[in-house]
Design an enzyme around this catalytic site. Structure first.
Site, PDB file in Angstrom:
ATOM      1  N   HIS A   1     -81.786   0.368  23.517  1.00  0.00           N
ATOM      2  CA  HIS A   1     -82.368   0.044  24.639  1.00  0.00           C
ATOM      3  C   HIS A   1     -81.447  -0.424  25.716  1.00  0.00           C
ATOM      4  CE1 HIS A   1     -86.407  -0.428  22.645  1.00  0.00           C
ATOM      5  NE2 HIS A   1     -85.794  -1.111  21.694  1.00  0.00           N
TER       6      HIS A   1
ATOM      7  N   ASP B   1     -82.361  -1.193  33.549  1.00  0.00           N
ATOM      8  CA  ASP B   1     -81.983  -0.228  34.921  1.00  0.00           C
ATOM      9  C   ASP B   1     -82.599  -1.449  35.879  1.00  0.00           C
ATOM     10  OD1 ASP B   1     -82.181   0.750  37.357  1.00  0.00           O
ATOM     11  OD2 ASP B   1     -83.223   2.631  36.595  1.00  0.00           O
TER      12      ASP B   1
ATOM     13  N   HIS C   1     -83.463  -2.017  39.747  1.00  0.00           N
ATOM     14  CA  HIS C   1     -83.565  -1.505  40.927  1.00  0.00           C
ATOM     15  C   HIS C   1     -82.677  -2.211  41.917  1.00  0.00           C
ATOM     16  CE1 HIS C   1     -87.437   1.018  39.947  1.00  0.00           C
ATOM     17  NE2 HIS C   1     -86.324   1.296  39.120  1.00  0.00           N
TER      18      HIS C   1
ATOM     19  N   HIS D   1     -86.422  -2.203  34.476  1.00  0.00           N
ATOM     20  CA  HIS D   1     -86.790  -1.771  33.292  1.00  0.00           C
ATOM     21  C   HIS D   1     -86.044  -0.938  32.360  1.00  0.00           C
ATOM     22  CE1 HIS D   1     -86.580   2.910  34.798  1.00  0.00           C
ATOM     23  NE2 HIS D   1     -86.583   1.887  36.007  1.00  0.00           N
ATOM     24  N   CYS D   2     -86.562  -0.480  31.428  1.00  0.00           N
ATOM     25  CA  CYS D   2     -85.518   0.129  30.284  1.00  0.00           C
ATOM     26  C   CYS D   2     -85.741   1.642  30.425  1.00  0.00           C
ATOM     27  CB  CYS D   2     -86.022  -0.180  28.965  1.00  0.00           C
ATOM     28  SG  CYS D   2     -85.285   0.575  27.517  1.00  0.00           S
TER      29      CYS D   2
ATOM     30  N   HIS E   1     -90.706   3.953  26.783  1.00  0.00           N
ATOM     31  CA  HIS E   1     -90.240   2.706  26.848  1.00  0.00           C
ATOM     32  C   HIS E   1     -91.127   1.755  28.042  1.00  0.00           C
ATOM     33  CE1 HIS E   1     -86.634   2.612  23.968  1.00  0.00           C
ATOM     34  NE2 HIS E   1     -87.272   3.464  23.810  1.00  0.00           N
TER      35      HIS E   1
ATOM     36  N   MET F   1     -91.668  -2.217  28.344  1.00  0.00           N
ATOM     37  CA  MET F   1     -90.481  -2.523  29.024  1.00  0.00           C
ATOM     38  C   MET F   1     -89.942  -2.635  30.662  1.00  0.00           C
ATOM     39  SD  MET F   1     -87.789  -1.386  25.987  1.00  0.00           S
ATOM     40  CE  MET F   1     -86.698  -2.700  26.281  1.00  0.00           C
TER      41      MET F   1
ATOM     42  N   HIS G   1    -105.573  -6.692  45.533  1.00  0.00           N
ATOM     43  CA  HIS G   1    -106.468  -7.078  46.445  1.00  0.00           C
ATOM     44  C   HIS G   1    -106.949  -8.273  45.818  1.00  0.00           C
ATOM     45  CE1 HIS G   1    -110.138  -6.843  49.208  1.00  0.00           C
ATOM     46  NE2 HIS G   1    -110.757  -7.524  48.189  1.00  0.00           N
TER      47      HIS G   1
ATOM     48  N   GLU H   1    -105.931  -6.768  53.769  1.00  0.00           N
ATOM     49  CA  GLU H   1    -107.052  -6.883  53.010  1.00  0.00           C
ATOM     50  C   GLU H   1    -106.457  -6.356  51.337  1.00  0.00           C
ATOM     51  OE1 GLU H   1    -108.851  -2.994  54.783  1.00  0.00           O
ATOM     52  OE2 GLU H   1    -110.255  -3.987  53.307  1.00  0.00           O
ATOM     53  N   THR H   2    -105.832  -5.237  51.357  1.00  0.00           N
ATOM     54  CA  THR H   2    -105.455  -4.787  50.280  1.00  0.00           C
ATOM     55  C   THR H   2    -103.853  -4.272  50.597  1.00  0.00           C
ATOM     56  OG1 THR H   2    -107.644  -3.955  49.764  1.00  0.00           O
ATOM     57  CG2 THR H   2    -105.604  -2.919  48.419  1.00  0.00           C
TER      58      THR H   2
ATOM     59  N   HIS I   1    -107.344  -2.750  43.238  1.00  0.00           N
ATOM     60  CA  HIS I   1    -108.486  -2.314  44.075  1.00  0.00           C
ATOM     61  C   HIS I   1    -108.959  -0.645  43.739  1.00  0.00           C
ATOM     62  CE1 HIS I   1    -112.283  -2.652  46.680  1.00  0.00           C
ATOM     63  NE2 HIS I   1    -111.951  -3.780  46.534  1.00  0.00           N
TER      64      HIS I   1
END
Lengths: 384, 284
Positions: free
Chosen positions: A127, A130, A132, A167-168, A178, A183, A288, A312-313, A339
């Site tokens: 494993h 990463d 971001h 994440h992996c 993964h 992950m 939402h 709203e969303t 939503h």
């Protein structure tokens, strides 16, 4: 007797290709040797933070009172079987620190994140991680690939304030697998002087809830029952087939349908402000709050952009994390949903927020309780 | 009901030939006799007292004559036979794996169809119980669904939140595993598996009753598109639903599974049965 819970299809471990793929993935990812000039960080303070399982978040300052520091975290990767709904459907999950999603890490802009990543011998696969939020080296992925029985330490500078997915990403087809096995997680990098509203005025929250959303792809046997597997490797071939159809069998918050409802519902009080951090490492989603709003929303999650108001969303792009701030104005039960209501109700992406406090009749009132139709309306048909 | 005589004759012929064609009879399901008597019963449905939701009132309900209730829930294999003979609809996601599992994914409509089919098979009339009959037969297994929240006219959310917490507690510990018939034991009347993880359809409709300040009934509206499923608590479910899973904004504890248990009617004489059949046909 084969129940849905016990649909252990040991006979269907057809594919010995899975372990082979894993080995290939391990071999092909030669660890990159960073050869940059040494950086002197010896004058920086070091602080150690104990991570907390979602939806909760470790204690942290909103406005930094101290100088930038090296913030030490430790995560152990744990492969384990998890129940992902209330019907006994099982996933051979891969987790950062034992939870799906992995824990939310909080630091300030200018801090250095120093993560110790442990892959215990009991795991079956290599494993990595990463971020971001990190710059270079595939977000740290190329420096952190660890086989079972290995550990590594990654340091990166938190240069951009915002919420970011981690994440992996162990190479090739292992990457999506993964990720959809659990992950992923998020990090929140706060501006040193805290969050600001649309007019650049400082704002504070009383609580952070971290909602990690996952799409799962559980294969079914010939009878239509969800399959159960002995280990991640034996689940790979059948899972891949469902993944490639792009239709998830489960879309859930916090690793399981119903993980954040009932006794585990989120809690707040009228007048309190909640920051909802929402991550989805793989697939678009649209949070939402039924009965509420997003007062201030960083839809893309990046705090150098002014927040949008009164949403709203809001849209969370697959592979990103966003943040929405809301002050509760009315008591009751709120449903926090994806939503796409099919995903919310039928596939699992629903959380509840139970809010205590006094009712505001100005905001809403039932003028007439449900009564029988008055005679004048009785003859009215839907169509003329 | 006025019908041309030849039409009735055709129906009668069809009825008789249908009966003979179904010579492969089902064995008579075991029943328990529930003796006549009375009990205090919390009415089903929603009640509004002076505009505000309140717990349903307690009522004394009396049964003048005994009735026979199935000792066990209807088994999946028996339901399958009804499906095979094209009277019942396919259950949702349930396979024929075990001889002794109850049917668990059927709608109200499926349950009604099964009752008709079983009546034909056994030459006895079977029907769904009412919520009152179910509660009386369930005895100590019947769960009072009073919320016991003070009606606070200033804060309508209070009752809502109390209800949410009550149902959250109910939901905890619900087991998804379908257990063989008899696994949940019997109640004091010798009826098995009441209030396990399989709810049972009743014939009772969803009602909303308005009361005045003295608790006197002002009016009532019925919605028979929604029926009561009895079990660990009352659930109000649309008649075509086979799997009552909840989520989204529907806050509450849905039944884990939906099954069937029927009441056996006293044997009717042939004339009554024919009239009954004609009447049913006429309604179609």
């Amino acid at each position: 007797m084969i129940t849905r819970r016990n649909a252990l299809k040991s006979a269907v471990f057809a594919s010995m290709a899975a372990p082979a793929l894993i080995q290939k993935a391990a071999a092909s990812e030669e660890a990159m040797k960073p050869d940059g000039a040494p950086v002197d960080l010896s004058k920086l303070e070091r602080r150690n933070v104990e991570l907390v399982a979602p939806p909760f978040v470790h204690e942290h300052e909103q406005v930094a009172t101290l100088e930038p520091a090296i913030i030490e975290f430790e995560m152990t990767i744990i492969e384990k079987e998890l129940e992902i709904d209330d019907e006994g459907t099982m996933l051979q999950a891969m987790t950062f620190d034992g939870s799906v999603p992995g824990p939310l890490m909080v630091v300030h802009e200018g801090d250095f994140v120093e993560l110790t990543l442990i892959n215990p011998e009991s795991n079956s696969m290599p494993h990595n991680i990463d971020f971001h939020a990190a710059t270079g080296g595939l977000g740290g992925g190329s420096l952190t690939l660890v086989n079972p029985g290995e550990m590594t330490v990654l340091r990166f500078k938190a240069t951009r304030p915002g919420t970011f997915v981690y994440h992996c990403a162990p190479g090739g087809p292992m990457i999506p697998w993964h990720v959809v096995s659990g992950m992923s997680g998020a990090i929140m990098i706060l501006p040193r002087d805290g969050l600001k509203d649309h007019e650049n005025k400082p704002i504070k929250y009383d609580t952070v809830y971290y909602i990690g959303e996952n799409d799962f792809y559980i294969p079914k046997d010939a009878d239509g029952n969800y399959m159960r597997f002995e280990d991640p490797g034996s689940s790979y071939a059948d899972t891949l087939e469902v993944m490639n159809g792009l239709i998830p069998t489960h879309v859930v918050f916090n690793g399981r349908a119903g993980a954040l409802t009932g006794d585990n519902a989120l809690k707040s009080t009228v007048g309190k402000t909640v920051l909802f951090v929402h991550s989805q490492a793989n697939r678009d989603t649209r949070p939402h709050l039924i009965g509420g709003h997003g007062d201030l929303v960083w839809e893309t999650g990046k705090f150098n952009n002014p927040p949008e108001r009164d949403l709203e969303t809001w849209f969370i792009r697959g592979g990103s994390a966003g943040a929405a701030l809301y002050t509760f104005l009315q008591p009751g039960v709120y449903a926090y949903v994806n939503h796409n209501l099919i995903e919310a109700v039928n596939l699992g992406a629903t959380a509840h927020v139970v809010v205590d406090g006094e009712w505001d009749n100005e905001l809403m009132a039932q003028v007439t309780e449900p009564t029988a139709l008055a005679d004048a309306y009785k003859s009215k048909k839907a169509l003329p | 009901m006025k019908r041309p005589a030849h039409y009735i004759a055709t129906i009668l012929l069809a009825f008789i030939s249908f009966s003979t064609a179904n010579a492969a009879k089902m064995s008579m399901p075991e029943t328990v006799v529930i003796e006549a008597g009375s009990f205090m019963y919390r009415a089903s449905g929603e009640f509004l007292k002076e505009r505000y939701p309140v717990d349903a009132p307690m009522q004394k309900i009396a049964f003048a004559v005994p009735f026979e209730f199935m000792k066990y829930q209807v088994l999946a294999k028996d339901y399958e036979q009804c499906v095979t003979e094209r009277v019942c609809g396919e259950p949702l996601n349930q396979r024929r794996h075990s001889e002794n599992l109850p049917i668990t994914s059927v709608s109200y409509q499926d349950a009604i169809n099964f009752a008709k089919w079983l009546s034909d098979k056994t030459d006895v009339n079977w029907r769904l119980p009412t919520d009152e009959e179910w509660a009386f037969a369930a005895g100590s297994r019947f769960v009072d669904d009073a919320i016991n929240a003070k009606t606070n006219t200033n804060n309508p959310a209070e009752r809502w939140l109390t209800k949410y917490k009550k149902y959250a507690d109910l939901e905890t510990g619900n087991d998804p595993v379908i257990k063989p018939s008899g696994s949940y034991g019997s109640n004091e009347n010798g009826i098995y598996d009441l209030s396990g993880n399989v709810w049972e359809w009743t014939d009772s409709c969803y009602t909303r009753t308005r009361l005045d300040s003295d608790g006197k009934k002002l009016s009532q509206s019925d919605n028979c598109g929604v029926r009561i499923a009895a079990g660990q608590h009352r659930a109000y479910i649309s008649y075509f639903i086979q799997d009552a899973k909840g989520g989204g904004c529907s806050v509450g504890a849905p039944p884990t599974y939906l099954g069937i248990r029927l009441i056996k009617m006293p044997r009717a004489n042939l004339l009554e049965r024919i009239l009954n059949f004609v009447d049913l046909t006429g309604r179609r």
